[in-house]
Structures are given as structure tokens and as C-alpha cells.
Motif scaffolding. Sequence first.
Motif, PDB file in Angstrom:
ATOM      1  N   ASN A   1      44.234   5.079  54.831  1.00 30.05           N
ATOM      2  CA  ASN A   1      42.928   5.227  54.353  1.00 30.05           C
ATOM      3  C   ASN A   1      42.222   6.379  53.027  1.00 30.05           C
ATOM      4  O   ASN A   1      41.945   6.625  52.856  1.00 30.05           O
ATOM      5  CB  ASN A   1      41.759   5.456  54.756  1.00 30.05           C
ATOM      6  N   ALA A   2      43.514   5.940  51.987  1.00 28.13           N
ATOM      7  CA  ALA A   2      42.814   5.645  50.013  1.00 28.13           C
ATOM      8  C   ALA A   2      41.553   5.492  50.087  1.00 28.13           C
ATOM      9  O   ALA A   2      41.535   4.461  49.899  1.00 28.13           O
ATOM     10  CB  ALA A   2      43.706   5.625  49.144  1.00 28.13           C
ATOM     11  N   SER A   3      40.783   6.572  49.501  1.00 33.37           N
ATOM     12  CA  SER A   3      39.597   5.582  48.722  1.00 33.37           C
ATOM     13  C   SER A   3      39.845   5.003  47.269  1.00 33.37           C
ATOM     14  O   SER A   3      40.909   5.904  46.987  1.00 33.37           O
ATOM     15  CB  SER A   3      38.166   6.509  48.678  1.00 33.37           C
ATOM     16  N   ALA A   4      39.625   3.779  47.343  1.00 34.79           N
ATOM     17  CA  ALA A   4      39.685   2.833  45.805  1.00 34.79           C
ATOM     18  C   ALA A   4      39.011   3.863  44.961  1.00 34.79           C
ATOM     19  O   ALA A   4      38.204   4.805  44.710  1.00 34.79           O
ATOM     20  CB  ALA A   4      39.339   1.399  45.482  1.00 34.79           C
ATOM     21  N   PRO A   5      39.442   4.600  43.489  1.00 35.94           N
ATOM     22  CA  PRO A   5      39.264   5.795  42.642  1.00 35.94           C
ATOM     23  C   PRO A   5      37.886   4.647  41.683  1.00 35.94           C
ATOM     24  O   PRO A   5      38.094   3.477  42.263  1.00 35.94           O
ATOM     25  CB  PRO A   5      40.150   5.333  41.374  1.00 35.94           C
ATOM     26  N   SER A   6      37.017   5.377  41.468  1.00 34.84           N
ATOM     27  CA  SER A   6      35.949   4.837  40.966  1.00 34.84           C
ATOM     28  C   SER A   6      35.864   4.210  39.526  1.00 34.84           C
ATOM     29  O   SER A   6      34.714   3.219  39.500  1.00 34.84           O
ATOM     30  CB  SER A   6      34.231   5.767  41.087  1.00 34.84           C
ATOM     31  N   GLN A   7      36.277   5.094  38.779  1.00 32.57           N
ATOM     32  CA  GLN A   7      36.836   4.189  36.876  1.00 32.57           C
ATOM     33  C   GLN A   7      37.964   3.366  36.901  1.00 32.57           C
ATOM     34  O   GLN A   7      38.983   3.466  37.601  1.00 32.57           O
ATOM     35  CB  GLN A   7      36.680   5.665  36.792  1.00 32.57           C
TER      36      GLN A   7
ATOM     37  N   ALA B   1      45.344  12.561  45.963  1.00 34.56           N
ATOM     38  CA  ALA B   1      45.876  12.930  45.357  1.00 34.56           C
ATOM     39  C   ALA B   1      46.839  11.504  44.978  1.00 34.56           C
ATOM     40  O   ALA B   1      47.387  10.212  44.188  1.00 34.56           O
ATOM     41  CB  ALA B   1      46.341  13.813  44.198  1.00 34.56           C
ATOM     42  N   LEU B   2      47.835  11.886  46.041  1.00 39.59           N
ATOM     43  CA  LEU B   2      49.120  11.086  46.452  1.00 39.59           C
ATOM     44  C   LEU B   2      48.756   9.633  47.137  1.00 39.59           C
ATOM     45  O   LEU B   2      49.369   8.609  46.730  1.00 39.59           O
ATOM     46  CB  LEU B   2      50.325  11.842  47.316  1.00 39.59           C
ATOM     47  N   LEU B   3      47.712   9.740  47.767  1.00 40.36           N
ATOM     48  CA  LEU B   3      47.428   8.702  48.218  1.00 40.36           C
ATOM     49  C   LEU B   3      46.059   7.597  47.048  1.00 40.36           C
ATOM     50  O   LEU B   3      47.105   5.990  47.005  1.00 40.36           O
ATOM     51  CB  LEU B   3      46.187   8.675  49.233  1.00 40.36           C
ATOM     52  N   ASP B   4      45.978   7.585  46.424  1.00 38.65           N
ATOM     53  CA  ASP B   4      45.032   7.044  45.239  1.00 38.65           C
ATOM     54  C   ASP B   4      46.469   6.421  44.841  1.00 38.65           C
ATOM     55  O   ASP B   4      46.310   5.598  43.938  1.00 38.65           O
ATOM     56  CB  ASP B   4      43.626   8.531  44.684  1.00 38.65           C
ATOM     57  N   PHE B   5      46.940   7.517  44.069  1.00 37.14           N
ATOM     58  CA  PHE B   5      48.359   7.048  43.621  1.00 37.14           C
ATOM     59  C   PHE B   5      49.192   5.767  44.540  1.00 37.14           C
ATOM     60  O   PHE B   5      49.504   4.029  43.491  1.00 37.14           O
ATOM     61  CB  PHE B   5      49.253   7.501  43.339  1.00 37.14           C
ATOM     62  N   HIS B   6      49.791   6.192  45.066  1.00 42.32           N
ATOM     63  CA  HIS B   6      49.663   5.015  46.567  1.00 42.32           C
ATOM     64  C   HIS B   6      49.168   3.653  46.168  1.00 42.32           C
ATOM     65  O   HIS B   6      49.706   2.287  45.769  1.00 42.32           O
ATOM     66  CB  HIS B   6      50.085   5.465  47.499  1.00 42.32           C
TER      67      HIS B   6
ATOM     68  N   LEU C   1      54.001   6.528  54.134  1.00 44.03           N
ATOM     69  CA  LEU C   1      52.933   6.987  53.464  1.00 44.03           C
ATOM     70  C   LEU C   1      52.396   8.344  54.377  1.00 44.03           C
ATOM     71  O   LEU C   1      50.803   8.792  54.654  1.00 44.03           O
ATOM     72  CB  LEU C   1      52.684   6.842  52.063  1.00 44.03           C
ATOM     73  N   ALA C   2      51.616   6.917  55.524  1.00 43.83           N
ATOM     74  CA  ALA C   2      49.882   7.314  56.313  1.00 43.83           C
ATOM     75  C   ALA C   2      50.179   8.588  57.123  1.00 43.83           C
ATOM     76  O   ALA C   2      51.736   8.481  57.893  1.00 43.83           O
ATOM     77  CB  ALA C   2      50.649   6.153  57.760  1.00 43.83           C
ATOM     78  N   GLY C   3      49.220   9.824  57.680  1.00 45.31           N
ATOM     79  CA  GLY C   3      49.482  10.780  57.775  1.00 45.31           C
ATOM     80  C   GLY C   3      49.757  12.261  57.183  1.00 45.31           C
ATOM     81  O   GLY C   3      49.801  13.157  57.744  1.00 45.31           O
ATOM     82  N   VAL C   4      49.793  11.590  55.173  1.00 41.96           N
ATOM     83  CA  VAL C   4      50.121  12.256  54.860  1.00 41.96           C
ATOM     84  C   VAL C   4      49.153  13.448  55.197  1.00 41.96           C
ATOM     85  O   VAL C   4      47.764  13.527  55.157  1.00 41.96           O
ATOM     86  CB  VAL C   4      50.559  12.211  53.596  1.00 41.96           C
ATOM     87  N   ASP C   5      49.436  15.066  55.232  1.00 40.99           N
ATOM     88  CA  ASP C   5      48.060  15.899  54.752  1.00 40.99           C
ATOM     89  C   ASP C   5      48.696  17.250  54.381  1.00 40.99           C
ATOM     90  O   ASP C   5      49.254  17.159  54.049  1.00 40.99           O
ATOM     91  CB  ASP C   5      48.268  16.521  56.307  1.00 40.99           C
ATOM     92  N   LYS C   6      47.855  18.388  53.676  1.00 39.90           N
ATOM     93  CA  LYS C   6      48.377  19.401  53.121  1.00 39.90           C
ATOM     94  C   LYS C   6      49.242  19.917  53.185  1.00 39.90           C
ATOM     95  O   LYS C   6      49.814  20.611  52.260  1.00 39.90           O
ATOM     96  CB  LYS C   6      46.970  20.196  53.539  1.00 39.90           C
ATOM     97  N   THR C   7      49.743  20.094  54.666  1.00 39.07           N
ATOM     98  CA  THR C   7      51.251  20.221  55.009  1.00 39.07           C
ATOM     99  C   THR C   7      52.752  19.950  54.444  1.00 39.07           C
ATOM    100  O   THR C   7      53.656  20.728  54.097  1.00 39.07           O
ATOM    101  CB  THR C   7      50.707  20.821  56.516  1.00 39.07           C
ATOM    102  N   SER C   8      51.794  18.601  54.541  1.00 36.45           N
ATOM    103  CA  SER C   8      53.483  17.729  54.843  1.00 36.45           C
ATOM    104  C   SER C   8      53.396  17.010  52.830  1.00 36.45           C
ATOM    105  O   SER C   8      54.715  16.427  52.843  1.00 36.45           O
ATOM    106  CB  SER C   8      53.611  16.348  55.362  1.00 36.45           C
TER     107      SER C   8
END
Length: 333
Positions: free
Chosen positions: A9-15, A200-205, A227-234
Motif C-alpha cells: 500500500n505505497a502511496s504514489a509519489p506526487s511529482q 521511502a522503501l515502499l515508494d522506491f518499490h 516486501l508487504a508488511g515492512v515496518d519501522k522495526t524491520s
Amino acid sequence: MTSMTPEVNASAPSQTLKFPDREIRVGISQCLLGEKVRFDGGHKHAHYCTDVLGKYFTFVPTCPEVGAGMGTPREPIRLVNMNDEVRVRGTKSDDDYTEALTHFSEQAVKRLTGLSGYILLGKSPSCGMERVKVYRENGYRSDITQGGVFAETLMRTYPELPVEESGRLNDPQLRESFLTRVYAYHTWQAMIEEGITPKALLDFHTQYKPLLMAHNQQAYRDLGKWLAGVDKTSVVQKAKEYLPKFMAILKQPATRQNHTNTLMHLQGYLKNNLSSAERQHLRQTIDNYRTGMIPLIAPLVLMRHLFEVHGCEYAGNYRYLFPYPESLAIDGV
Ligand code: SF4
């Protein structure tokens, strides 16, 4: 056509995507810059590197044989299989340069941090990326080939670094692949430098999804699920494991068929906005690419233009449409 439903569920970058505003440092075999460091006192000037790539990259040159103290001019060397060990030997004197060249390579490679790519001179027992001839002790060729001593050390130390031989950059597909990987790796390095976060990682992906799809559809799907479920800890560990997987997919040749599927998928974002003439032009351009009449950059440029004119933020932010600067692609044709 493969579904592009996002697995994360990464948001698409706006620019519209830009490349990081930082120098792109690329290592290079020194003789390719026209410097007279070869064994015969000559060079192997690669004009595409100096005249075209030199406008975009800051080259970091190394001549391993000069660095190892072998001087210029010098006796030519070759790889020789001696009792199942590949050694570096002089072709005339039988002097052994293995330790000197290995030691220099190990030290030099340690200092080559922060590179986003490397261009090597092929066939060289020091710099060849692969398929360098290995001889028998009796002077005849053996069945074995391998990379040069410096090149193997480099690739072992930085397995994700995009590496290519200068001669192979004349091939449009290999050139596209190398440039795409250099810019992807450079973008990754900039992101890591800024500090990795789950977003940042999800946006990159997300940005690289269609590109991954063009290289390997199954691996692209698997990576998204992983990659799904990546969080601050991981996130730090995930990023460490993500990069080799990501670069390995990009290294696989993207087939014309997969590119065509990806282009047709992106075309779907536009279909309600295009005039019938534009639709026909786009369809024809994709088909011309599919049949090998034109390089990939042609449908990419057209599609970028149509996204700009008609607007479609989501697809317009895919790196697939912007793998490297358009001017660099045109320079290289
Ligand atoms: S060692 Fe490498 S950089 Fe030096 S001359 Fe040979 S191929 Fe060129």
C-alpha cells in the motif's frame, strides 16, 4: 497482460520523478579514457564513454596493472592454469604477477566506495568482466574462461554494482540495461544516504514496479509479496535484503515481449484520454518496438509525452518511463 494490482500500500509519489541531485560516480578502466596505460604504451579510447557518458558521470579511473607497479610499456600478461590454480604470468618471461595484481586489486577495490557503476575493458586478464582466456602451461588455450583479476575482485566485493564492458555498450539492449541499473542503483544509494523509512522503501518499490515486471514477471510479484508488511522495526534489514533481490531482477535481460506487455499495460492508463489519432500512433509505435524496428526509447518517449499532455499522475511516476535521462538515451543512439 499481467495484472499490476499493487501488493503493497505505497502511496504514489506526487511529482514527476527526478533523479537524485548528486554526482554519479562510475569506475572505469583507465585506458578507456584515452590514457596511454596499456602494456604497449597505447590506449583503448572509448569515445562513447568520454564524449557521451562523461557528460552525466564522474569517472573514477583505475589501471590495475600500472597500480600494481608493472610500468608502461610492460610485458603483456595472461592467465595460466597451473596445477588447477589460475596464475597471472608474463607471456615472454614467465614472470609471475599474481600476488602483485591481487594485492593491488584488493586494496584498490576497498577504496572504491560510493560508485554507482563500473565500465571495464573486455578480454583483459586484469579488467575483463568475463570470458577472459585461460591458457595451459604449454601455451595452448584451455577450455576455461573467467573474469580478470581486478574485475573479479570488484564484482565479488560489490555484487550489486552494475558492471559492463565498454564493447558491449554498443549493443542497444545491453546499453539500456546498464544505464537503467546505474540510475536505479544511484537512486537507491541516495535514498539510503537520506535515511531509510518504510515509506521511502515502499515508494522506491512502487516506482520500479513496471520495470521489474519487464525483467521478470514472477520475480516482480514475489518481491512485492515479500516486501508487504515492512515496518519501522524491520525496514533496515528488509532494505539490506531487498537490494540484492532488486538488482538481480534488473540484471536479467528484459525481453521485448515483456517490455511490450508492460507498455500495453501502461497504455491502459491513457486509453480514455487519447484522441483516436494518438491512440493509433501509440499502438503503432509499441508494435514497431515489438517487431524490432525501433529501440525501446521510442515508445517510452512517446508515452511520457502523452502522460504529460493528458496527465496521469500514477503512471507518470513510474521509473519505467524515466529509467535514465532522455537526453542520454538520445545521445547514445
Ligand atoms: S589493466 Fe585494465 S585499465 Fe590497465 S591497460 Fe589493461 S585493461 Fe586498461
